[in-house]
Structures are given as structure tokens and as C-alpha cells.
Design a protein around this motif. Structure first.
Motif, PDB file in Angstrom:
ATOM      1  N   GLY A 175       0.813  -1.205   0.000  1.00 11.12           N
ATOM      2  CA  GLY A 175       0.000   0.000   0.000  1.00 11.12           C
ATOM      3  C   GLY A 175       0.851   1.261   0.000  1.00 11.12           C
ATOM      4  N   THR A 176       1.899   1.244   0.815  1.00 13.62           N
ATOM      5  CA  THR A 176       2.804   2.400   0.867  1.00 13.62           C
ATOM      6  C   THR A 176       3.484   2.608  -0.471  1.00 13.62           C
ATOM      7  N   TYR A 177       3.998   1.534  -1.052  1.00 10.86           N
ATOM      8  CA  TYR A 177       4.663   1.648  -2.353  1.00 10.86           C
ATOM      9  C   TYR A 177       3.658   2.051  -3.446  1.00 10.86           C
ATOM     10  N   GLY A 178       2.434   1.551  -3.337  1.00  6.70           N
ATOM     11  CA  GLY A 178       1.419   1.954  -4.303  1.00  6.70           C
ATOM     12  C   GLY A 178       1.147   3.445  -4.240  1.00  6.70           C
ATOM     13  N   SER A 179       1.270   4.026  -3.039  1.00  4.69           N
ATOM     14  CA  SER A 179       1.076   5.462  -2.877  1.00  4.69           C
ATOM     15  C   SER A 179       2.186   6.269  -3.539  1.00  4.69           C
ATOM     16  N   PHE A 180       3.334   5.628  -3.779  1.00  4.15           N
ATOM     17  CA  PHE A 180       4.417   6.309  -4.489  1.00  4.15           C
ATOM     18  C   PHE A 180       3.966   6.756  -5.878  1.00  4.15           C
ATOM     19  N   ILE A 181       3.041   5.988  -6.477  1.00 10.50           N
ATOM     20  CA  ILE A 181       2.561   6.331  -7.815  1.00 10.50           C
ATOM     21  C   ILE A 181       1.857   7.682  -7.783  1.00 10.50           C
ATOM     22  N   GLN A 182       0.958   7.860  -6.807  1.00  7.49           N
ATOM     23  CA  GLN A 182       0.252   9.137  -6.669  1.00  7.49           C
ATOM     24  C   GLN A 182       1.216  10.246  -6.282  1.00  7.49           C
ATOM     25  N   LEU A 183       2.165   9.930  -5.391  1.00  4.78           N
ATOM     26  CA  LEU A 183       3.130  10.926  -4.959  1.00  4.78           C
ATOM     27  C   LEU A 183       3.983  11.398  -6.136  1.00  4.78           C
ATOM     28  N   ALA A 184       4.420  10.451  -6.974  1.00  4.39           N
ATOM     29  CA  ALA A 184       5.216  10.810  -8.148  1.00  4.39           C
ATOM     30  C   ALA A 184       4.390  11.631  -9.136  1.00  4.39           C
ATOM     31  N   THR A 185       3.118  11.254  -9.314  1.00  2.00           N
ATOM     32  CA  THR A 185       2.236  12.032 -10.183  1.00  2.00           C
ATOM     33  C   THR A 185       2.094  13.459  -9.670  1.00  2.00           C
ATOM     34  N   CYS A 186       1.931  13.585  -8.356  1.00  6.40           N
ATOM     35  CA  CYS A 186       1.825  14.895  -7.730  1.00  6.40           C
ATOM     36  C   CYS A 186       3.088  15.723  -7.945  1.00  6.40           C
ATOM     37  N   LEU A 187       4.247  15.087  -7.758  1.00 13.38           N
ATOM     38  CA  LEU A 187       5.518  15.794  -7.965  1.00 13.38           C
ATOM     39  C   LEU A 187       5.673  16.208  -9.415  1.00 13.38           C
ATOM     40  N   GLY A 188       5.201  15.364 -10.342  1.00 14.96           N
ATOM     41  CA  GLY A 188       5.235  15.724 -11.752  1.00 14.96           C
ATOM     42  C   GLY A 188       4.367  16.938 -12.046  1.00 14.96           C
ATOM     43  N   LEU A 189       3.156  16.953 -11.475  1.00 11.39           N
ATOM     44  CA  LEU A 189       2.269  18.114 -11.635  1.00 11.39           C
ATOM     45  C   LEU A 189       2.908  19.380 -11.065  1.00 11.39           C
ATOM     46  N   MET A 190       3.460  19.255  -9.854  1.00 15.69           N
ATOM     47  CA  MET A 190       4.087  20.420  -9.227  1.00 15.69           C
ATOM     48  C   MET A 190       5.301  20.886 -10.022  1.00 15.69           C
ATOM     49  N   GLY A 191       6.066  19.926 -10.540  1.00 15.36           N
ATOM     50  CA  GLY A 191       7.218  20.278 -11.354  1.00 15.36           C
ATOM     51  C   GLY A 191       6.810  21.042 -12.599  1.00 15.36           C
ATOM     52  N   ALA A 192       5.732  20.590 -13.248  1.00 15.15           N
ATOM     53  CA  ALA A 192       5.250  21.267 -14.462  1.00 15.15           C
ATOM     54  C   ALA A 192       4.774  22.680 -14.132  1.00 15.15           C
ATOM     55  N   LEU A 193       4.040  22.831 -13.015  1.00 12.23           N
ATOM     56  CA  LEU A 193       3.542  24.147 -12.633  1.00 12.23           C
ATOM     57  C   LEU A 193       4.691  25.077 -12.251  1.00 12.23           C
ATOM     58  N   PHE A 194       5.687  24.536 -11.540  1.00  9.39           N
ATOM     59  CA  PHE A 194       6.829  25.345 -11.125  1.00  9.39           C
ATOM     60  C   PHE A 194       7.655  25.783 -12.339  1.00  9.39           C
TER      61      PHE A 194
END
Length: 488
Positions: A175-194
């Protein structure tokens, strides 16, 4: 740990899993009869972590390409000559999603045909080519071609990432590792916005935003050469010795026999049989595929990606500077993703889903109140912005990360890749139309009615999850498969 046995140096006997089970049945049976079928200690999470991190680069790219046109969209429209055309602006977003639909249709067959590792490498190729085309184009048509190519890679990446993370993770941290997928997606979104912040100050900066996307795609393709292949896929192909070798890299030598015995428990002897589409759409696997498809459909009908695609436009209309709004959206998304990562293996998937969708319904109700004629001025702006941020936060707590983890858990090994392809296709179809029509519906229906519709879908999701979703926390994939699809 990262080393991989070369194809030429690997010696294995290609046999069916059914035949292997017969050969090793006595030893496996002895293990379980002696009470040793359950592992006394958990394997080290450190062994599988590097492989998970590399795999989630595809999720980072997914998030980056979702957000890369958010801030620069107006500038792109001006430079390419379609400023003021909301349909063309919607196409810049939705063409990528159309390509993702095509990619997702074939993702299961690709992942089953060439393996999870090579599927990752294959999805990186159109992302590199497409981003390069978008970065160099001088017309709307060129931008759409580039976005479509990127989309095909995005369509393959997320389902394969969900498969891979589910199949190589130890059960106690899945479950924790599965959450990495959402976390990475979030970081990608933030990276694009930044990265998009200087777009109005620097002429042509939006082209740099697309060029930057080629870097993580190249890293993904290269680093995957050193990652483990999914032992579940190798076992399915009858490559037993290689499956054991990969389990050793992922779990440690002392856990290999337990992991292999766990695979044998759910083996029906039909692992190598071709999966027919009819089995997924109206056969004995229909129920789990229906649950998966409906979860993804409700996730998208909640309106979350409309928030990500057009947050700059919506906040601007509310009088909030877009760069400041994007920062707050990113912080809310990141905070929710980190919290979900902590809670996923404690509270469980089902509880997070229920409370997440319920929180999203509350947040959309706040948005409706903010759009009401009874509230005006700074009060309406504050309520509207607060509702949107609460919506993103509660989405990241469960509705975002859980479906991509839960579905590979409940799908049997034989159909897992193709069932994920079907469910992701549903995801992308709805995602496409939300991206294409959101601005136009916002203009024609108004925010109050549109947000009320999103709220209704969130409440429908709460009821659906409570009635249909099973808890998978802490259970091996084989235990889940046996529970949902008992031996005939």
C-alpha cells in the motif's frame, strides 16, 4: 541488488507453471503442513525500493504532461494562433488524453507480451518524440500531433506502473509503495507548474517546458535495464528459474520459497492460456472488471482532472494570481499524497476510498456555496478557493492513489494486465471528455450547476465503494485471488 542477469547468461527451463507445481508440490505441501507457509519475518523493504522508484518515473511523467500546458496554455495559444478558441485550447489538453486511450487499449497486451520492464522502455519512446515535436512546432496541428504521441506513452505507463509496483512489492508495504505512484504524479504536476512560472516573462519558455520532459523519459528507459522483471509475469510465462532469481533480488534469498509457494497456491494450470476479451466483459471475471472500471469512471467524473487542467483559468476568474493558486494546489496535493502513503497500510484501501470521496463531496458543496449569488466579493473568492484546495487534498488521500493499487490486487494474475487495460481505457475515455468539455460546460451551465454534478458523482462513489470494494490490506495477491475467485 540492481544487477540483472543477462539474457545470454540466464539458464532456465521453460515449463508451464502447472508442470512446475507438480514437480515442487511435495516440497511446497510440506512447508504448509509444517506451519511454515506463513513467513515469520517480513522481507526487507530496502531491496525492492530502488525498483519501485524507477518505475514511478513513469508516474512522474504522467503528472508532468497533465500539468505542462496548465500555465503556458494562453501563451501557446497566442504563439500558435488560436487565442480565444476554447475548443482548440481544450483539444491541446484532450488530444493527449485521446492518445492515452489508444495506448491504454494495448497496454495489457504489451505488458503481457514483452514483459513489464520492456513495456516501461517502450512507453518512454513516444514521450520523448512527442515532447520534442511539441517543443519545436509552429502550428496547432504540430502541437496536437506531439500531444497525441505523448499520450500514447502516458496510456501505457500508468497501468504498467500499477502492475509492476503491485507485483514486486512485499505485501506489508504494498500500500505504501502503491502510494508512491500518486506521490510521483503529484511531484510531476508540481514540477510542471513550477517550471511554467516564467512562461509570461520569457518568450518561448513554453518550448523549454516540453524539452525538459524528455530528460526523465530518457532516464526511465535507461534505468529500467537494471531493474528486476516482475516474477509474476515470469512465472506466468513458465520461466520459473528467472522468477526465483528476481524474487531473490526483490525479497532476499530466505523468502524465495515462500513467495514461489504463494504463487503455486492460486495456480489453476491455465496461466499460459490466452485471455479472451469475452472473459473480461461478460465472463466469470466480469464482476472485478466492472468494479475496476466503475471506480476509475467515478474518479474522473468527480471532476478532479478538470481542476488540474484548468486551475489557472478558474483561479484567474476568481481574481487569484494563477502562480500563487498553482502553488497552493500543489501543496494540497502533495500533503494528501504523503498522508495517504502513511495511512494506506494502516487504515486500509476501502476506508481511505470512502472518506476520500465523502470529503470531495463536501469540498464540492463548498464550491457550490462559493459560486452562489448569496455570497459575493472576497467572501465568495475565499470559499471558492478553499473548496478547491480541500477537494484536491481529499482526492489525494484516497480517490487518487487507491484505484491504481487496488485493481491489480483484486485481478487474478492471468488477467491482471489485460483487465487493467480495459479499466484504464474507461478512465481515459471519460478523462478525454472532461478535459474537452469542462470549459464549455463551465461557460454554459455555470459553476454552481457543474460543481453540483461533480458532488453527486462523489456521493455515488461513496455508496459504490461501501457496497462493492473488498479490503486487501496486508494480504498477498494470491490470498486475495483465492478469496475473490475460489477454486472451481
Amino acid at each position: 541488488m540492481w544487477g540483472r542477469l543477462g539474457e545470454a547468461s540466464v539458464t532456465y527451463k521453460r515449463v508451464s507453471s502447472k508442470d512446475y507445481t507438480k514437480v515442487d508440490m511435495e516440497e511446497s505441501s510440506a512447508l504448509f503442513q509444517n506451519g511454515m507457509g506463513q513467513e515469520i519475518t517480513n522481507p526487507s523493504w530496502k531491496l525492492s525500493l530502488p525498483h519501485i522508484i524507477v518505475a514511478t518515473i513513469s508516474s512522474f511523467l504522467f503528472g508532468y504532461h497533465l500539468g505542462v500546458v496548465n500555465e503556458p496554455l494562453e501563451t501557446i495559444a497566442l504563439d500558435l494562433g488560436f487565442s480565444g478558441n476554447t475548443l482548440a485550447e481544450g483539444l491541446v489538453v484532450s488530444t493527449c488524453l485521446g492518445g492515452a486511450f489508444i495506448g491504454s487499449l494495448f497496454s495489457g497486451w504489451i505488458a503481457d507480451g514483452i514483459g513489464r520492464r520492456r513495456a516501461f522502455q517502450l512507453c518512454a519512446l513516444p514521450m520523448i518524440i512527442g515532447a520534442s515535436v511539441s517543443a519545436t512546432t509552429k502550428s496547432l496541428e504540430g502541437m496536437l500531433i506531439g500531444r497525441f504521441l505523448v499520450g500514447t506513452g502516458m496510456g501505457v505507463g500508468p497501468p504498467v506502473a500499477s502492475l509492476y509496483v503491485t507485483e514486486v512489492s512485499p505485501a506489508f508495504v504494498r500500500g505504501t509503495y502503491g502510494s508512491f505512484i500518486q506521490l510521483a504524479t503529484c511531484l510531476g504536476l508540481m514540477g510542471a507548474l513550477f517550471i511554467g512560472i516564467p512562461v509570461k516573462a520569457i518568450i518561448g519558455w513554453w518550448r523549454i517546458c516540453f524539452w525538459i520532459a524528455t530528460v526523465p523519459a530518457g532516464i526511465l528507459a535507461f534505468a529500467m535495464m537494471f531493474c528486476a522483471e516482475s516474477p509474476h509475469w515470469l512465472y506466468k510465462k513458465g520461466r520459473i528459474a528467472e522468477a526465483e532469481a528476481e524474487f531473490e533480488k526483490l525479497l532476499g534469498g530466505s523468502h524465495v520459497k515462500f513467495a514461489m509457494a504463494d504463487l503455486h497456491k492460486s495456480d489453476r494450470g491455465d496461466e499460459t492460456d490466452a485471455v479472451k476479451l469475452s472473459e473480461l466483459l461478460y465472463g466469470r471475471h466480469f464482476r472485478v472488471v466492472f468494479i475496476g472500471s466503475t471506480l476509475f469512471a467515478l474518479q474522473q467524473l468527480s471532476g478532479i482532472n478538470a481542476v488540474f487542467y484548468f486551475s489557472s483559468t478558474v483561479f484567474k476568474s476568481a481574481g487569484v494570481p494563477s502562480d500563487l493558486a498553482n502553488v497552493f494546489v500543489g501543496i494540497a496535493n502533495l500533503s494528501g499524497s504523503i498522508t495517504a502513503m502513511i495511512l494506506m497500510d494502516k487504515l486500509g484501501r476501502k476506508a481511505l476510498l470512502v472518506w476520500s470521496f465523502f470529503g470531495m463531496a463536501v469540498a464540492m458543496s463548498v464550491q457550490v456555496a462559493g459560486a452562489s449569488s448569496f455570497i459575493s466579493g472576497s467572501g465568495a473568492v475565499f470559499i471558492s478557493v478553499s473548496g478547491m484546495l480541500l477537494f484536491v487534498l481529499t482526492f489525494a488521500l484516497g480517490a487518487g492513489p487507491v484505484p491504481g493499487l487496488l485493481l491489480p490486487e483484486i485481478f487474478p494474475n492471468r488477467i491482471r494486465a489485460k483487465a487493467m487495460a480495459v479499466c484504464m481505457s474507461v478512465h481515459w475515455v471519460i478523462n478525454f471528455f472532461v478535459g474537452l468539455l469542462f470549459l464549455r460546460l463551465l461557460e454554459q451551465l455555470g459553476p454552481q450547476l457543474l460543481y453540483s454534478m461533480f458532488c453527486t458523482f462523489c456521493l455515488m462513489a461513496v455508496v459504490f465503494v461501501k457496497r462493492n470494494v473488498v479490503e486487501t490490506k496486508g494480504r498477498s495477491l494470491q490470498e486475495i485471488e483465492i478469496a475473490l475467485l475460489p477454486q472451481e
